[in-house]
Design an enzyme around this catalytic site. Sequence first.
Site, PDB file in Angstrom:
ATOM      1  N   GLY B 156       0.948  -1.310   0.120  1.00 37.21           N
ATOM      2  CA  GLY B 156       0.127   0.098   0.129  1.00 37.21           C
ATOM      3  C   GLY B 156       0.900   1.165   0.000  1.00 37.21           C
ATOM      4  O   GLY B 156       0.930   1.990  -0.931  1.00 37.21           O
ATOM      5  N   THR B 157       1.571   1.281   1.004  1.00 32.87           N
ATOM      6  CA  THR B 157       2.632   2.564   1.358  1.00 32.87           C
ATOM      7  C   THR B 157       3.582   2.571   0.126  1.00 32.87           C
ATOM      8  O   THR B 157       3.850   3.794  -0.529  1.00 32.87           O
ATOM      9  CB  THR B 157       3.143   2.469   2.666  1.00 32.87           C
ATOM     10  OG1 THR B 157       2.008   2.252   3.573  1.00 32.87           O
ATOM     11  CG2 THR B 157       3.948   3.900   2.790  1.00 32.87           C
ATOM     12  N   GLN B 340     -18.210  18.585  30.918  1.00 29.21           N
ATOM     13  CA  GLN B 340     -17.510  19.872  30.008  1.00 29.21           C
ATOM     14  C   GLN B 340     -16.188  19.927  29.605  1.00 29.21           C
ATOM     15  O   GLN B 340     -15.995  19.984  28.223  1.00 29.21           O
ATOM     16  CB  GLN B 340     -17.885  21.261  30.958  1.00 29.21           C
ATOM     17  CG  GLN B 340     -19.350  21.445  31.359  1.00 29.21           C
ATOM     18  CD  GLN B 340     -19.211  22.204  32.610  1.00 29.21           C
ATOM     19  OE1 GLN B 340     -18.491  22.997  33.213  1.00 29.21           O
ATOM     20  NE2 GLN B 340     -20.520  22.290  33.365  1.00 29.21           N
ATOM     21  N   ARG B 342     -14.731  17.136  29.045  1.00 27.69           N
ATOM     22  CA  ARG B 342     -14.815  15.880  27.838  1.00 27.69           C
ATOM     23  C   ARG B 342     -15.013  16.485  26.778  1.00 27.69           C
ATOM     24  O   ARG B 342     -14.691  16.152  25.726  1.00 27.69           O
ATOM     25  CB  ARG B 342     -15.640  14.711  28.536  1.00 27.69           C
ATOM     26  CG  ARG B 342     -15.042  13.725  28.574  1.00 27.69           C
ATOM     27  CD  ARG B 342     -15.931  12.573  29.178  1.00 27.69           C
ATOM     28  NE  ARG B 342     -15.382  11.372  29.160  1.00 27.69           N
ATOM     29  CZ  ARG B 342     -15.713  10.069  29.251  1.00 27.69           C
ATOM     30  NH1 ARG B 342     -17.026  10.052  30.017  1.00 27.69           N
ATOM     31  NH2 ARG B 342     -15.163   9.078  29.031  1.00 27.69           N
ATOM     32  N   GLN B 403     -14.495  10.172  23.055  1.00 28.69           N
ATOM     33  CA  GLN B 403     -14.629  10.928  24.201  1.00 28.69           C
ATOM     34  C   GLN B 403     -16.240  11.186  24.156  1.00 28.69           C
ATOM     35  O   GLN B 403     -17.171  11.145  25.086  1.00 28.69           O
ATOM     36  CB  GLN B 403     -13.915  11.941  24.303  1.00 28.69           C
ATOM     37  CG  GLN B 403     -12.654  11.896  24.819  1.00 28.69           C
ATOM     38  CD  GLN B 403     -12.562  11.111  25.897  1.00 28.69           C
ATOM     39  OE1 GLN B 403     -13.320  11.447  27.108  1.00 28.69           O
ATOM     40  NE2 GLN B 403     -11.893   9.989  26.497  1.00 28.69           N
ATOM     41  N   GLU B 433      -5.142   6.875   2.609  1.00 28.98           N
ATOM     42  CA  GLU B 433      -4.483   7.971   1.950  1.00 28.98           C
ATOM     43  C   GLU B 433      -2.988   8.398   2.758  1.00 28.98           C
ATOM     44  O   GLU B 433      -2.870   9.303   2.926  1.00 28.98           O
ATOM     45  CB  GLU B 433      -5.265   9.257   2.075  1.00 28.98           C
ATOM     46  CG  GLU B 433      -6.624   9.353   1.079  1.00 28.98           C
ATOM     47  CD  GLU B 433      -6.110   9.384  -0.131  1.00 28.98           C
ATOM     48  OE1 GLU B 433      -5.297   9.886  -0.667  1.00 28.98           O
ATOM     49  OE2 GLU B 433      -6.909   8.661  -1.004  1.00 28.98           O
ATOM     50  N   ALA B 531       8.111  16.437  16.409  1.00 28.82           N
ATOM     51  CA  ALA B 531       8.286  17.648  15.904  1.00 28.82           C
ATOM     52  C   ALA B 531       7.132  18.130  14.988  1.00 28.82           C
ATOM     53  O   ALA B 531       6.575  19.010  14.834  1.00 28.82           O
ATOM     54  CB  ALA B 531       9.723  17.608  15.191  1.00 28.82           C
ATOM     55  N   TYR B 578       6.709  20.351  26.713  1.00 31.47           N
ATOM     56  CA  TYR B 578       7.762  20.970  25.695  1.00 31.47           C
ATOM     57  C   TYR B 578       8.073  22.532  26.415  1.00 31.47           C
ATOM     58  O   TYR B 578       8.915  23.007  26.083  1.00 31.47           O
ATOM     59  CB  TYR B 578       7.250  21.309  24.506  1.00 31.47           C
ATOM     60  CG  TYR B 578       7.000  19.530  23.889  1.00 31.47           C
ATOM     61  CD1 TYR B 578       8.150  18.884  23.429  1.00 31.47           C
ATOM     62  CD2 TYR B 578       5.888  18.971  23.798  1.00 31.47           C
ATOM     63  CE1 TYR B 578       8.030  17.646  22.977  1.00 31.47           C
ATOM     64  CE2 TYR B 578       5.630  17.735  23.364  1.00 31.47           C
ATOM     65  CZ  TYR B 578       6.597  16.963  22.817  1.00 31.47           C
ATOM     66  OH  TYR B 578       6.651  15.582  22.609  1.00 31.47           O
TER      67      TYR B 578
END
Lengths: 672, 672
Positions: B156-157, B340, B342, B403, B433, B531, B578
């Site tokens: 596929g990929t 709320q 959630r 959720q 995709e 990143a 981070y």
Amino acid sequence: MSLNRLLSENDHPDMAEERRKATFDTDEMAAVIWGSKKYMMRRREITKKVEEHPELHDPYSQAFMTREEGVENAARKATTMIRMLDELGVDPLQFEDVFHLTNEVIGIAGHPLALHAVMFIPTLQAQCSDEQQHWIDLAYNRRIIGTYAQTEMGHGTNLKKLETTATYDPKTQEFVLHSPTRTSMKWWPGNLGKSSNHAVVVANLVINGENYGPHNFIVQLRDLETHQPMKGITVGDIGPKLAYNDTDNGFLSFDHYRIPRLNMLMKHARVAPDGSYTRPPHAKVGYSAMVYVRTHMITHQAMFAAYALTTAVRYSAVRRQGEIKPGCGEVKILDYQTQQHRLLPQLARAYAFMFTGRAVKSVHARVDKDVAKGKVDEMAELHYILSGLKAVVTHLTGEAIEQARMSCGGHGYSKASNIFEIYGVAIGGCTYEGENMVMLQQLAKYLMRAANAAQSGEGLSSLVHYLVKPHEKHSLIDKEPNNDYSAHLLAFEWAARRQVMKAYERLLSLTSRGLSGEEAWNENAVELNRAARLHTRLYIAQKFYDSVHTVVDAGCRAVLEDLLHLHLNYELIDMAYYLLEDGYLSSQQLDHMKEDMYRLLVKLRPNAVSLVDSWDYSDRELRSVLGRKDGHVYEHLYKWAQDSQLNRTQVLPSFEKYLKPMMKEARGQSKL
Amino acid sequence: MSLNRLLSENDHPDMAEERRKATFDTDEMAAVIWGSKKYMMRRREITKKVEEHPELHDPYSQAFMTREEGVENAARKATTMIRMLDELGVDPLQFEDVFHLTNEVIGIAGHPLALHAVMFIPTLQAQCSDEQQHWIDLAYNRRIIGTYAQTEMGHGTNLKKLETTATYDPKTQEFVLHSPTRTSMKWWPGNLGKSSNHAVVVANLVINGENYGPHNFIVQLRDLETHQPMKGITVGDIGPKLAYNDTDNGFLSFDHYRIPRLNMLMKHARVAPDGSYTRPPHAKVGYSAMVYVRTHMITHQAMFAAYALTTAVRYSAVRRQGEIKPGCGEVKILDYQTQQHRLLPQLARAYAFMFTGRAVKSVHARVDKDVAKGKVDEMAELHYILSGLKAVVTHLTGEAIEQARMSCGGHGYSKASNIFEIYGVAIGGCTYEGENMVMLQQLAKYLMRAANAAQSGEGLSSLVHYLVKPHEKHSLIDKEPNNDYSAHLLAFEWAARRQVMKAYERLLSLTSRGLSGEEAWNENAVELNRAARLHTRLYIAQKFYDSVHTVVDAGCRAVLEDLLHLHLNYELIDMAYYLLEDGYLSSQQLDHMKEDMYRLLVKLRPNAVSLVDSWDYSDRELRSVLGRKDGHVYEHLYKWAQDSQLNRTQVLPSFEKYLKPMMKEARGQSKL
């Protein structure tokens, strides 16, 4: 000879290559996972017996069955299995043996007698008075089929608000069961819809207009011969769900339905013929049943995660896609760091949850004995711990299973992988037996009491002793990892302590600003849940740590240490926020933990297949084309697909009905 | 009059109460969401038309259909809808109108002509030479039904390794299509299994033993009259999947199947009768089609999230469970902070993704024109951005949907909620995709080149200009939130920059230790993905920020600012690691962001229902009992369940076959 005992000459060469790399004996590891060599062997005997009896097999993949076909197939297998217990050499009282047999034969979608065994009989056993023992016989010998009906359409979590009533009529010495509103309809109980002819029904006991709260009543729902619903009873299936679709979860409502006085389960509370009510002799310990169920949920969730990971890791060892070194050929996708990072920390969690489940089971066994002697403190504590464990483990297991599925790419998306069915079943655990947000709040209550005790210098249980333990910012997590990861555990403690105490202080600050205790609690709920999660993740890390260090076999212990260390790094990086916040860890220390994690991924890579093989799942139990033991995925994917419902005819009826007329019409229009 | 235009006298009182609290005009917001008042009105006209035509409706809930029934129902609806386009007043060339019509009529499980429209015709249009134009006519008029067959079982990929061959035979001027291995079988293409009689097939062009790589061929698969497969063709359905089960994803293999030379699509590359090959006149810009599809994926994912959240928020406004103030009655579950927390940040993401999708669509429209003029740089850049967006948005959308489902408790688990079906469809976006891990690596490549340019002081595109922007540790995120949240955006930039540069330095350090570039890349892959994610989340935050500030209607802008600010806080807290790492933010600043987030949850709570109402989904499009506009959930849950497959007979066949004999036998054995 390979230390991986599954290595076979039929293996796909890529799979065989993996198995030859094992650095530990997979049979020894299977004994660790399943608790003993004896039970490991017992599982295999049962697997072999099932293999020998085609009448216990599915005629074709469950993925291709309609709901009706699935339900019927499950009924056939369940009744056949029960009839054959003797022949199979399985003692119905050996819970673990029956459990494994059921996993092999039935799978995870349920069957019509499931609730009968796990809820109906145990409830009768716990709550029948001496004169009611015949119900237990009837149920135990399967002369009736029963379930347990508590949840209503309008109320699950808040049991106090159940609406079904059982009003005592002293004239006839009967209870009149009634469903006063649409929302009072019983909704969800397994096997209630179509299979059961009896149920233990939870209803509010009303005598002389006074409501005595929820009590249990045994109620006949359907005629024993015709299976038609009794007059005054409306009962049926609530429709399909994410999973468990061979189970007939049901609805049930009563229209002034009368049952004899002695159908109230009277071991504890009693109603006399004249309507006088006797309270249970001592306040009942309501925790025990819940605790029991949640204890088992932890190991089941571990098994679900391991199902999915067995499939994903094996498939990743035979799927080749893309090159790492140009010109050197396509690599196994398990060679990509991203794939290792997706799967191995999740595999570590599966092991961690299994060990944690085993640990709480043994705590439960111990405190259950204390409860019999009237000591309930530790059971209450276990209840709180398990509330947190239930929430955290089900959530993380869902994550693990979906990561496993997605790591299989497109083929993971096919029902041939069977991973999504596992997800559907496992993720249900986030909702049933106490919705996860509510569960975390339960544990948070306990933690806030502990925080208060810690502040006031009171003594603390060993479970929360870390709240008052002197912690120094530590420098043990350094660049060259030695084999001592105890500093990592201290970091878990630090994170949990900090958040528990912060949530406690915020609670105080909210009330000091004039909010009521309940309002303050609600406005602090998210922080409280964070505290409950961190406490639970510490608990899991500790149990994993302790369990690994008791493993005797050196080969197993060595690779389990790698898994444990991966787990400790991965989880701490995931919760790094709490460690960086006040400089407990430096950025450099975190970087070292990351490097250590990447090192461990590489180190664990060669044992990956052997670590999933050790769960010892048969191909039948796994029900996954991608997870096949022998690795011959592609030809079996094609074989599986040929049985698809849509391939039963070469041309579907919709061609003649819709597509052909459409094309004909178009040709006519354009005069072709 | 209420600003919420959905308020109706039929509303459940709890729902009406919510709608009366709206602080903004929901029609104005619908126009913001759907891009213009005109399209908003167009959607409503189409919805109304569909409502008026029962032949476009499902005869009963799709949840109760077998796969065969679902496929047939979809074929009926699709062909009826196409025949009625004129009558419905829908122009088949108006993509957005057809899209909405399809959502209303078909739903999300697919139909037999889907790939014909979105892949087959566009491919022919793009790649047919002048003498091949008749194929476009045939397809466009639906005299043939086609699909696009690229993915194979084994690849596929990595498209370079596709195995299907098309070998030119100059003697007969034919191509011989062949599937040399099991893994070379085409596997997955939609509508390939049972519906299509033609396909554009991707195969390696081989002339005189030389492989010229993948080319496109138009192949007849089935007889136009009988629909039987042509000789030399094996074709069928690949079996059920998580979702899209009204679509016949298929397999296809060739046994030396011959097609005329002119069935190779020859607009670009050509093969002359003598077998001489002509390369495409200029290197083709391969990005454009991928970019186009992924652009649309972003808004579709936003719609999926909003489907689920519409259901969850509405249900949370009528479901009452538990008390906050003792004795004051059960509250709407939307009143719990956990609920709320959630739902509302996920709702903010749905809006963020919608705005981001719109923004990249307009970038795409612009750069597509440049490509026509030969300027491809920006298209390449858009490709990289969209790779990251596709990965991040599909992942977070999956999280949002699950959720939403879990926030509905038990009833969310029923197919009556329809949320899991949405999850199944949406989560497929993580895999199709371009698998998400691969997508993130694509963007990481771009970021590493940018990091290198930043280091060497070269000029940078505006997309990555933040890498060289002077950043000061800022103190703008402080206790009293004013309405300026630009400092939050700087924090996103800081986090992205730090991780991009750290990943770049680690890459250098790995190569300096002797690893090849490719090996180093693989050993750095997890950091590179981090990143790419941070860069993408910055991009989304920026687009959300910019879009909200262009909204004209003051009421809408005010509530959108609340949503935006919630988003900025929530995402930064999620990536706090981070920001804390090097002290960019202090623990105190983070605490302020949390308090601000909790404040915004309370502030947004009264607008919650109106914010989902603004997506303007009809009950038909939503297909959810729990998400009903009028809030009358419980009676309709019961009504829905009565149609369950298992309720078609009161007593299932399995009772007479299995359960009754089991009980009889038991009674016999125990002499009862």
